[in-house]
Design a protein around this motif. Structure first.
Motif: not given
Length: 286
Positions: A86-91
Motif C-alpha cells: 500500500s505504501e509503495m502503491q501510494s507513490v
C-alpha cells in the motif's frame, strides 16, 4: 550494432530538478534490476511497464499480472524501502493524479478568472512560447557527438523501423513521409492496429529502429522496444528522462523536453529532431 558509452551525458548534467518519489523509485529499480532474483525481477519489469495498473490495482491483481505470489510483491516493496504494498502503491497513485488531466479540464483552463474565454491570440502566444522553450531546451540538451553516432547508426540500417504510439504517432507519420520522399527504406511499426507485433518479425541486427515515447509511456511501445532489443536491432530512442523504459543498451538516446501550455503539449522539439535525423541520414546514405 551501434555502440555508445551508456550514460546520460550532458542532458542530465543540465537538469538539476530533484527527482520525485516516483522517479526515484524507478531509478532505484533500474539500478538494481539486473541483480534481483528472478521472481522479483518479474515484478520490477511489470511495475515499470504498467504504472497505472499498479496505481489502480490490488496486491493480488499485481501479483497475478506479474505471475508471482502476493507475498513476493510485498517482499519487493519492502526491499525498496516501503512498509508494504500500500505504501509503495501510494507513490504510483500520487504520480497518476499529478499526470492525468482530462482534455475537457485543459480546455477549461483556457478561460480567464472571470470565466470568459481567453482571446485566441493569447492562446497562440501561449503555444508559441511553449514551442520556443522546447526548441531552446533541445538545442541545449543534444550532445553533438551522440547525435553523429545516432545518425551513423540509423543510416547503416537496411530498414529503419519507426515506433511511436499515442502522442508520438503524429511524429512517426511525418517521419515516414520524410523517409518516403528521401527514398530511405523504412517500416512504421503498428501501421495497422493489432498487427504491431507482426510488424517487427523481420527485424534483425542489420536493420535499425527509432523509438519515440514519453511519460506516460505507452505499454505497447515499451513491449515492442524490448522485443527489438531482444532481436538485437540497433535502437535510437527519443524520450524524456534517464529512467525511461525505452533507453537502449547502446546508450543512444536523446532527452526531449516539451514545454506544455495549460496542459497541452505539442511536439515542437520532437518534430525538429526527427527532421534533423531524416536529413542527416539521407545525406549519410549517399
Amino acid at each position: 550494432m551501434c555502440n555508445d558509452m551508456p550514460g546520460t551525458g550532458r542532458s542530465i548534467a543540465a537538469r538539476v530538478t530533484p527527482l520525485s518519489a516516483y522517479d526515484q523509485l524507478h531509478q532505484n529499480i533500474r539500478t538494481q534490476q539486473a541483480a534481483l532474483p528472478p521472481r522479483l525481477r518479474q515484478i520490477a519489469e511489470y511495475i515499470t511497464q504498467h504504472p497505472n495498473d499498479v496505481a489502480l490495482g490490488t496486491v493480488k491483481s499485481v501479483a497475478s499480472a506479474a505471475n508471482v505470489q502476493p507475498s513476493t510483491v510485498i517482499r519487493f516493496a519492502r526491499l525498496f524501502g516501503f512498509n508494504g504494498f500500500s505504501e509503495m502503491q501510494s507513490v504510483f497513485q500520487n504520480h497518476l493524479r499529478s499526470r492525468v488531466t482530462p482534455y475537457q479540464e485543459r480546455v477549461s483552463a483556457l478561460h480567464r478568472v472571470d470565466g470568459q474565454p481567453v482571446a485566441a491570440l493569447d492562446v497562440l502566444e501561449g503555444f508559441h512560447r511553449a514551442a520556443t522553450e522546447s526548441l531552446e531546451a533541445l538545442h541545449h540538451l543534444v550532445d553533438p557527438e551522440r547525435l553523429q553516432k545516432a545518425v551513423a547508426c540509423l543510416a547503416r540500417g537496411r530498414v529503419i523501423y519507426i515506433l511511436g504510439l499515442r502522442r508520438s504517432m503524429a511524429v512517426v507519420r511525418y517521419l515516414a513521409y520524410l523517409f518516403t520522399k528521401l527514398e530511405i527504406p523504412h517500416r512504421v511499426v503498428g501501421a495497422e492496429a493489432g498487427m504491431e507485433e507482426e510488424s517487427i518479425f523481420g527485424a534483425g541486427p542489420e536493420d535499425a529502429a527509432l523509438v519515440i515515447s514519453f511519460s506516460e509511456y505507452a505499454p505497447l511501445t515499451v513491449h515492442l522496444f524490448n522485443q527489438l532489443e531482444k532481436r538485437r536491432v540497433p535502437v535510437v530512442s527519443l524520450t524524456d528522462n534517464a529512467i525511461s523504459p525505452i533507453i537502449p543498451a547502446s546508450g543512444l538516446w536523446f532527452e526531449i523536453v516539451e514545454t506544455d501550455f495549460q496542459g497541452f503539449r505539442a511536439n515542437a522539439a520532437t518534430m525538429v529532431m526527427i527532421m534533423t535525423l531524416a536529413a542527416a541520414i539521407a545525406e549519410r546514405r549517399k
